[in-house]
Design an enzyme around this catalytic site. Structure first.
Site, PDB file in Angstrom:
ATOM      1  N   TYR A  22       0.795  -1.228   0.000  1.00  0.00           N
ATOM      2  CA  TYR A  22       0.000   0.000   0.000  1.00  0.00           C
ATOM      3  C   TYR A  22       0.827   1.279   0.000  1.00  0.00           C
ATOM      4  O   TYR A  22       0.278   2.362  -0.166  1.00  0.00           O
ATOM      5  CB  TYR A  22      -0.953   0.000   1.205  1.00  0.00           C
ATOM      6  N   HIS A  99      -8.744   1.404  -5.600  1.00  0.00           N
ATOM      7  CA  HIS A  99      -7.890   0.525  -4.795  1.00  0.00           C
ATOM      8  C   HIS A  99      -6.442   0.920  -5.025  1.00  0.00           C
ATOM      9  O   HIS A  99      -6.021   1.096  -6.179  1.00  0.00           O
ATOM     10  CB  HIS A  99      -8.092  -0.942  -5.173  1.00  0.00           C
TER      11      HIS A  99
END
Length: 162
Positions: A22, A99
């Site tokens: 991430y 995302h």
């Protein structure tokens, strides 16, 4: 015009958890960049994050009459939440799914989004820049919606004058 940004479970942990997937940027920093874009484009923006599915559903429903579009990262609920999917379908607002990672390159259980079929689009794998792309996309969608409404209003006015 107002955009509501809804962040799902564990996104409050960005910058701490799994930086290899991430990245190091915190959610607050992503929101700061989005707010800057919104201000430059004269958009109102509101942020909401919850780890609880019901709270996310409630916030989506509260967008009726309050927002013009939704940007959502449902996180893990992407793959499991019929409730979030149904809420997005019910409010009938332009919605973009974002995302940070490319969910299609990850574990097989992450490949299917229950949310995408009720969204105008899906942005995956672009890291924090994906939120910027979502802002650009939503700005375009809202401009097109406004132009269509203006054309419809003109057509109605012309029809009434006849």
């Amino acid at each position: 015009m107002k955009i509501v940004v809804i962040q799902g479970p564990n996104l409050n942990m960005l910058g701490i958890r799994e930086q290899n997937i991430y990245g190091p940027m915190k959610l607050e920093d992503i929101h700061k960049q989005m707010k800057g874009f919104a201000e430059q484009n004269k958009l109102e923006i509101e942020f909401f994050q919850s780890n609880l599915e019901g709270e996310i559903v409630d916030r989506i429903q509260e967008c009726i009459g309050d927002a013009d579009g939704i940007i959502i990262n449902p996180a893990a609920y992407t793959h499991t939440s019929i409730a979030i999917r149904d809420a997005i379908a019910a409010v009938q607002l332009p919605t973009l799914e974002v995302h940070l990672s490319n969910i299609h390159q990850r574990e097989e259980f992450r490949h299917k989004s229950l949310i995408a079929p009720v969204c105008a689009g899906q942005i995956v794998g672009m890291g924090p820049f994906g939120y910027h792309l979502a802002m650009v996309g939503m700005t375009q969608i809202l401009s097109e919606v406004a132009a269509m409404r203006e054309q419809q209003a003109k057509a109605q006015a012309a029809a009434q004058q006849k």
